[in-house]
Design a protein around this motif. Sequence first.
Motif, mmCIF file in Angstrom:
data_model
loop_
_atom_site.group_PDB
_atom_site.id
_atom_site.type_symbol
_atom_site.label_atom_id
_atom_site.label_comp_id
_atom_site.label_asym_id
_atom_site.label_seq_id
_atom_site.Cartn_x
_atom_site.Cartn_y
_atom_site.Cartn_z
ATOM 1 N N LEU A 188 -42.989 -14.847 12.536
ATOM 2 C CA LEU A 188 -41.990 -14.880 13.607
ATOM 3 C C LEU A 188 -41.789 -16.306 14.112
ATOM 4 C CD1 LEU A 188 -42.794 -11.695 15.747
ATOM 5 C CD2 LEU A 188 -41.041 -11.998 14.008
ATOM 6 N N VAL A 206 -40.047 -15.713 21.770
ATOM 7 C CA VAL A 206 -40.276 -14.894 20.577
ATOM 8 C C VAL A 206 -41.607 -14.144 20.612
ATOM 9 C CG1 VAL A 206 -40.524 -14.961 18.054
ATOM 10 C CG2 VAL A 206 -38.800 -16.372 19.175
ATOM 11 N N ASN A 210 -42.917 -9.907 22.609
ATOM 12 C CA ASN A 210 -43.489 -8.889 21.739
ATOM 13 C C ASN A 210 -44.929 -8.558 22.110
ATOM 14 O OD1 ASN A 210 -41.397 -8.238 19.703
ATOM 15 N ND2 ASN A 210 -41.437 -10.453 19.459
ATOM 16 N N GLY A 288 -31.187 2.268 20.831
ATOM 17 C CA GLY A 288 -30.662 1.292 19.903
ATOM 18 C C GLY A 288 -29.963 1.923 18.773
ATOM 19 N N LEU B 81 -37.531 -10.443 11.342
ATOM 20 C CA LEU B 81 -36.622 -10.263 12.486
ATOM 21 C C LEU B 81 -37.449 -10.139 13.757
ATOM 22 C CD1 LEU B 81 -33.931 -7.783 11.132
ATOM 23 C CD2 LEU B 81 -33.923 -10.271 11.132
ATOM 24 N N PHE B 82 -36.893 -10.602 14.858
ATOM 25 C CA PHE B 82 -37.606 -10.524 16.128
ATOM 26 C C PHE B 82 -37.518 -9.078 16.635
ATOM 27 C CE2 PHE B 82 -35.670 -14.923 16.092
ATOM 28 C CZ PHE B 82 -36.787 -15.477 15.479
ATOM 29 N N PRO B 83 -38.655 -8.398 16.726
ATOM 30 C CA PRO B 83 -38.625 -6.945 16.997
ATOM 31 C C PRO B 83 -38.001 -6.574 18.338
ATOM 32 C CG PRO B 83 -40.825 -7.653 16.306
ATOM 33 C CD PRO B 83 -40.031 -8.888 16.559
ATOM 34 N N HIS B 84 -38.062 -7.495 19.324
ATOM 35 C CA HIS B 84 -37.581 -7.138 20.664
ATOM 36 C C HIS B 84 -36.092 -7.401 20.824
ATOM 37 C CE1 HIS B 84 -38.296 -11.413 20.670
ATOM 38 N NE2 HIS B 84 -37.674 -11.546 21.827
ATOM 39 N N TYR B 125 -32.100 -1.878 16.629
ATOM 40 C CA TYR B 125 -33.294 -2.738 16.629
ATOM 41 C C TYR B 125 -33.869 -2.802 15.213
ATOM 42 C CZ TYR B 125 -33.333 -3.291 21.641
ATOM 43 O OH TYR B 125 -33.001 -3.651 22.924
#
Lengths: 288, 354
Positions: A188, A206, A210, A288, B81-84, B125
């Motif tokens: 990430l 970032v 999380n 989502g 990918l940025f999970p949030h 997401y």
Amino acid sequence: MAAITSVGETPMAAPAKRPVGMQGRRRRRLNLFRYVVFTVFGLFFLLPLLALARWSLEGAKLGSWSLTAWRQIASYSNEGIPPLISTVEITLELAVITSVVMLVLVVPTMIWIRLRVRWLARTMEFLCLLPLTIPAIVLVVGLGPIYNKIAHLSLSTLMLFWVYVILALPYAYRALAAGLNAIDATTLSEAARSLGASWFSVIVRVIMPNMWDAMLNALLLTSALVLGEFTIAFFLLYFNLQVELYSISRNTPNAGVIFSTSTASLLFAFVLLLILSFARRRRRGIPG
Amino acid sequence: MEGLSRHYGAVVALDHLDLTLRPGELVALLGPSGCGKTTTLRLLAGLEDTDTGSITVAGRDITRLPASKRDMGMVFQAYSLFPHMTVRQNAGFGLRLRRVGAAERDKRALEMLDLVGLSTQADRYPHQLSGGQQQRVALARALAIEPQVLLLDEPLSALDAKVRAQLRDQIRRIQLEVGITTLFVTHDQEEALAIADRVGVMREGRIEQLAPPTEVYSRPATSFVAEFVGLTNRLDGEVSGGQVTVRGCTLPLMEDNVPDGRVVALVRPEAVTMASHTSAEASPLVGTVIAITFLGATSRVTVNLGDTTVMAQLATSDATALSAGSRVALTIRPDPVLVSASSAPGASEAGEEA
């Protein structure tokens, strides 16, 4: 061929049913065992709490009920000790300061070590877990001279947060490490760096978003520890909530305010737990 | 990249590597594990530091520039990918860092998502997407910042075969559409040969050959390239007068000035064909079929010649007439072949796969 098939099928059917029945019985027995264990342990935890709540509501006469002890939380004061409400405030402030300092110190450090100086990870883990192995009384002996040296500065009880940060380190570290291990922080961060993110952006935009669950867990554990801490405050001669309650109980052993304040403190921790788990559920349930 | 070196302790990951990418081309770096292809990519991205050498992009030396200032778009092997963040936020992340306004950022993010066919998933997401979709979003995210070079670090290796083939073609289509200079790292030779303008075959931190796919395949520069890319029969031969004789067949040499003597000739399976007659029972290329592998239009036939085995890639229509145990006479098409030094133990074993 047909005969062989039918002979073969009949005995097959019987043992096929038997395990299902056995499994069903085993499952029922297991469920019963679970309920019994749950009930026994539930009572083990619940009974003292119910007793605490009852004594906080019991009036001067046995069998009568009153909210006096609860009202006294805001007004109780006695000679030689600070007003109860002030120690409640100070303890809550301590919980907030300790939690904030803990997160500000530990979260970026852990992320930085994970991303840039991985060889330091073991040392960091050792240092963070060390307070678990040191009894609070030993910490007091070590910290006593330091606090004595700075006593002339008339420091507030809030200065206890330094010690509490140390005390809470192992719990917060474990919670945060679990959160950090759950994400591929290296990939990430590299993805973010390649898109133009500075190290600050990598950590704040970032990685940390999380780790919210882990940070909330660390926050809860730290707050709970501060709310219940007695030994260090007592021996360093500071008044936090637990020391105050102890002092009240020594002066007036049957004071209901001890029980009402303890119950309130527990309820506060429960509410905090509920709020945090609700926040977690909301984060997980983002549509989502 | 010029004279790029990178050591990890005593291990040499890159050994004075030189590589120039032409504007708009797609170069694939191909090689076995540990050959230095990913290290090359990471040095170019700025994710690791070089020991020696320099990296220049459009005349600007970026060797000491941090990754965040290099203007490279990168797609990783692992899902990154940025999970949030939603798909849209992921695609617009690089633009946000460049302080592009929200409206413009959204527009460009959606354009890029449209390019990879995922604009309808913009509000999802990452955990709601499949692996292939996640890699497409990662591609959109990398392209959104309009990087000078696009770096692809084995982006297809975590995907299943069908999705991999589809995404591979999609990457090539997008790369041509956008016209972006791209460095693609893979260990899958089919992938590299299928989409690259040029393929660089790496070994022990160096590029053994950098050439268009057809040239790498048909005119390998070294025996390593010949054996790594595609299948190769290693057959004993004798060089004499600029030609090599392999089991009775005289073949031209790919290289000049090869001294006379015994060698191992590297012969592609497709250069081995069925002989028109089977009378020459004593011919050194007559043997017994031991396996037939159906590949679609062609089949690979493995033939035991007695002292060695050889693989032949035949039209399936020819191969169907054969079965295990059939006697078959083969011949070698007189294509130029590469030879390597002889006498290594087992040097004449056939069919070594990359």
